[in-house]
Write a protein that holds these residues in place. Structure first.
Motif, PDB file in Angstrom:
ATOM      1  N   GLY A  98       0.818  -0.971   0.192  1.00 12.19           N
ATOM      2  CA  GLY A  98       0.234  -0.065   0.041  1.00 12.19           C
ATOM      3  C   GLY A  98       0.698   1.103   0.026  1.00 12.19           C
ATOM      4  O   GLY A  98       1.845   1.216   0.776  1.00 12.19           O
ATOM      5  N   GLY A  99       0.495   2.107  -0.904  1.00  8.51           N
ATOM      6  CA  GLY A  99       1.249   3.371  -0.970  1.00  8.51           C
ATOM      7  C   GLY A  99       2.497   3.354  -1.736  1.00  8.51           C
ATOM      8  O   GLY A  99       3.318   4.566  -1.791  1.00  8.51           O
ATOM      9  N   ALA A 100       2.658   2.413  -2.300  1.00  3.64           N
ATOM     10  CA  ALA A 100       4.141   2.204  -3.174  1.00  3.64           C
ATOM     11  C   ALA A 100       3.820   1.583  -4.498  1.00  3.64           C
ATOM     12  O   ALA A 100       2.468   1.125  -4.618  1.00  3.64           O
ATOM     13  CB  ALA A 100       4.889   1.477  -2.376  1.00  3.64           C
ATOM     14  N   ASP A 101       4.880   1.503  -5.365  1.00 11.28           N
ATOM     15  CA  ASP A 101       4.743   0.597  -6.671  1.00 11.28           C
ATOM     16  C   ASP A 101       5.035  -0.802  -6.287  1.00 11.28           C
ATOM     17  O   ASP A 101       6.084  -0.995  -5.521  1.00 11.28           O
ATOM     18  CB  ASP A 101       5.816   1.367  -7.670  1.00 11.28           C
ATOM     19  CG  ASP A 101       5.660   0.730  -8.868  1.00 11.28           C
ATOM     20  OD1 ASP A 101       5.401  -0.548  -9.129  1.00 11.28           O
ATOM     21  OD2 ASP A 101       6.151   1.075 -10.034  1.00 11.28           O
ATOM     22  N   GLY A 102       4.317  -1.633  -6.181  1.00  8.89           N
ATOM     23  CA  GLY A 102       4.206  -2.959  -6.042  1.00  8.89           C
ATOM     24  C   GLY A 102       4.483  -3.839  -7.222  1.00  8.89           C
ATOM     25  O   GLY A 102       4.390  -4.944  -7.247  1.00  8.89           O
ATOM     26  N   THR A 103       4.813  -3.368  -8.414  1.00  4.16           N
ATOM     27  CA  THR A 103       5.076  -4.087  -9.888  1.00  4.16           C
ATOM     28  C   THR A 103       5.806  -5.360  -9.457  1.00  4.16           C
ATOM     29  O   THR A 103       5.328  -6.089  -9.985  1.00  4.16           O
ATOM     30  CB  THR A 103       5.404  -3.246 -10.988  1.00  4.16           C
ATOM     31  OG1 THR A 103       4.602  -2.164 -10.895  1.00  4.16           O
ATOM     32  CG2 THR A 103       5.603  -4.042 -12.212  1.00  4.16           C
ATOM     33  N   VAL A 104       7.296  -5.008  -8.879  1.00  2.00           N
ATOM     34  CA  VAL A 104       8.049  -6.053  -8.920  1.00  2.00           C
ATOM     35  C   VAL A 104       7.499  -7.272  -8.054  1.00  2.00           C
ATOM     36  O   VAL A 104       7.530  -8.587  -8.469  1.00  2.00           O
ATOM     37  CB  VAL A 104       9.349  -5.508  -8.375  1.00  2.00           C
ATOM     38  CG1 VAL A 104      10.446  -6.763  -8.070  1.00  2.00           C
ATOM     39  CG2 VAL A 104      10.041  -4.697  -9.092  1.00  2.00           C
ATOM     40  N   ALA A 105       6.927  -6.995  -7.106  1.00  2.00           N
ATOM     41  CA  ALA A 105       6.478  -8.209  -6.007  1.00  2.00           C
ATOM     42  C   ALA A 105       5.353  -8.665  -6.566  1.00  2.00           C
ATOM     43  O   ALA A 105       4.958 -10.063  -6.702  1.00  2.00           O
ATOM     44  CB  ALA A 105       6.106  -7.411  -4.624  1.00  2.00           C
ATOM     45  N   PHE A 106       4.469  -7.989  -7.350  1.00  2.00           N
ATOM     46  CA  PHE A 106       3.215  -8.578  -7.977  1.00  2.00           C
ATOM     47  C   PHE A 106       3.562  -9.381  -9.140  1.00  2.00           C
ATOM     48  O   PHE A 106       3.099 -10.540  -9.253  1.00  2.00           O
ATOM     49  CB  PHE A 106       2.569  -7.182  -8.678  1.00  2.00           C
ATOM     50  CG  PHE A 106       1.132  -7.833  -9.310  1.00  2.00           C
ATOM     51  CD1 PHE A 106      -0.066  -7.920  -8.698  1.00  2.00           C
ATOM     52  CD2 PHE A 106       1.159  -7.964 -10.666  1.00  2.00           C
ATOM     53  CE1 PHE A 106      -1.153  -8.190  -9.180  1.00  2.00           C
ATOM     54  CE2 PHE A 106      -0.038  -8.533 -11.385  1.00  2.00           C
ATOM     55  CZ  PHE A 106      -1.167  -8.545 -10.718  1.00  2.00           C
ATOM     56  N   GLU A 107       4.564  -9.114 -10.005  1.00  2.31           N
ATOM     57  CA  GLU A 107       4.745 -10.107 -11.120  1.00  2.31           C
ATOM     58  C   GLU A 107       5.296 -11.391 -10.791  1.00  2.31           C
ATOM     59  O   GLU A 107       5.669 -12.158 -11.421  1.00  2.31           O
ATOM     60  CB  GLU A 107       5.628  -9.141 -12.337  1.00  2.31           C
ATOM     61  CG  GLU A 107       7.036  -8.437 -11.906  1.00  2.31           C
ATOM     62  CD  GLU A 107       7.568  -7.826 -13.016  1.00  2.31           C
ATOM     63  OE1 GLU A 107       6.741  -7.508 -14.006  1.00  2.31           O
ATOM     64  OE2 GLU A 107       8.541  -7.315 -12.742  1.00  2.31           O
ATOM     65  N   HIS A 108       5.993 -11.374  -9.528  1.00  2.00           N
ATOM     66  CA  HIS A 108       6.720 -12.582  -9.045  1.00  2.00           C
ATOM     67  C   HIS A 108       5.763 -13.680  -8.899  1.00  2.00           C
ATOM     68  O   HIS A 108       5.972 -14.906  -8.972  1.00  2.00           O
ATOM     69  CB  HIS A 108       7.321 -12.493  -7.511  1.00  2.00           C
ATOM     70  CG  HIS A 108       8.722 -11.942  -7.717  1.00  2.00           C
ATOM     71  ND1 HIS A 108       9.923 -12.541  -8.311  1.00  2.00           N
ATOM     72  CD2 HIS A 108       9.119 -10.514  -7.487  1.00  2.00           C
ATOM     73  CE1 HIS A 108      10.967 -11.438  -8.610  1.00  2.00           C
ATOM     74  NE2 HIS A 108      10.559 -10.428  -8.072  1.00  2.00           N
ATOM     75  N   ILE A 109       4.290 -13.345  -8.693  1.00  2.00           N
ATOM     76  CA  ILE A 109       3.313 -14.226  -8.454  1.00  2.00           C
ATOM     77  C   ILE A 109       2.244 -14.260  -9.612  1.00  2.00           C
ATOM     78  O   ILE A 109       1.684 -15.125  -9.818  1.00  2.00           O
ATOM     79  CB  ILE A 109       2.543 -13.950  -7.026  1.00  2.00           C
ATOM     80  CG1 ILE A 109       3.551 -13.712  -5.935  1.00  2.00           C
ATOM     81  CG2 ILE A 109       1.258 -14.842  -6.909  1.00  2.00           C
ATOM     82  CD1 ILE A 109       4.333 -14.862  -5.386  1.00  2.00           C
ATOM     83  N   HIS A 110       1.980 -12.956  -9.954  1.00  3.32           N
ATOM     84  CA  HIS A 110       0.854 -12.892 -10.891  1.00  3.32           C
ATOM     85  C   HIS A 110       1.321 -12.196 -12.434  1.00  3.32           C
ATOM     86  O   HIS A 110       2.498 -12.109 -12.503  1.00  3.32           O
ATOM     87  CB  HIS A 110      -0.211 -11.649 -10.325  1.00  3.32           C
ATOM     88  CG  HIS A 110      -0.594 -11.930  -9.013  1.00  3.32           C
ATOM     89  ND1 HIS A 110      -1.514 -13.068  -8.781  1.00  3.32           N
ATOM     90  CD2 HIS A 110      -0.436 -11.322  -7.882  1.00  3.32           C
ATOM     91  CE1 HIS A 110      -1.860 -13.149  -7.386  1.00  3.32           C
ATOM     92  NE2 HIS A 110      -1.171 -12.062  -6.838  1.00  3.32           N
ATOM     93  N   ASN A 111       0.260 -12.251 -13.292  1.00  7.64           N
ATOM     94  CA  ASN A 111       0.732 -11.789 -14.596  1.00  7.64           C
ATOM     95  C   ASN A 111      -0.260 -10.433 -14.689  1.00  7.64           C
ATOM     96  O   ASN A 111      -1.275 -10.248 -13.950  1.00  7.64           O
ATOM     97  CB  ASN A 111       0.680 -12.705 -15.615  1.00  7.64           C
ATOM     98  CG  ASN A 111      -0.868 -13.041 -15.785  1.00  7.64           C
ATOM     99  OD1 ASN A 111      -1.731 -12.431 -16.085  1.00  7.64           O
ATOM    100  ND2 ASN A 111      -0.951 -14.440 -15.823  1.00  7.64           N
TER     101      ASN A 111
END
Length: 128
Positions: A98-111
């Motif tokens: 929350g409150g940040a760019d979570g792209t790197v963490a997201f793409e480790h699990i999701h697309n």
């Protein structure tokens, strides 16, 4: 629960591996945002997504009870507050971003394609 659209017949017949395939690399979240087309405003033309500054994203990332939970992903900003308790891995994996760019963490699990299910909670595009 959160209503989800039924998968299309084409999607239902696709191999399961395709659903978890890693997305093509994105040069930057800003590049991904450049390709983003906002939902139609009803007038037939896509409206420009509103700009969200990093400070505004941070200010809306508390993710507590009754608070917004804005997360930046691929140059776009979403408010996942209404989805926290429905997330299969639990709310913490989202609220920690929350409150940040979570792209790197997201793409480790999701697309990135999964985010089409969240157009209704899209806030705008993250300013570079």
């Amino acid at each position: 629960g959160r209503a989800r659209a039924a998968p299309s017949p084409a999607a239902a017949s696709a191999p399961a591996a395709a659903a978890v395939a890693a997305p093509a690399s994105v040069a930057s979240p800003a590049a991904a945002a450049a390709d983003f087309a906002a939902p139609s405003d009803g007038g037939g033309a896509a409206s420009e997504p509103r700009a969200v500054s990093a400070s505004e994203l941070k200010a809306h990332g508390g993710c507590g009870e009754g608070e917004p939970c804005w997360v930046g992903l691929y140059g776009r900003v979403y408010d996942f507050a209404s989805f926290l308790d429905e997330h299969p891995a639990g709310p913490t994996s989202i609220s920690d971003l929350g409150g940040a760019d979570g792209t790197v963490a997201f793409e480790h699990i999701h697309n990135e394609a999964m985010l089409s299910e969240f157009d209704d909670v899209l806030i705008g595009r993250l300013e570079a």
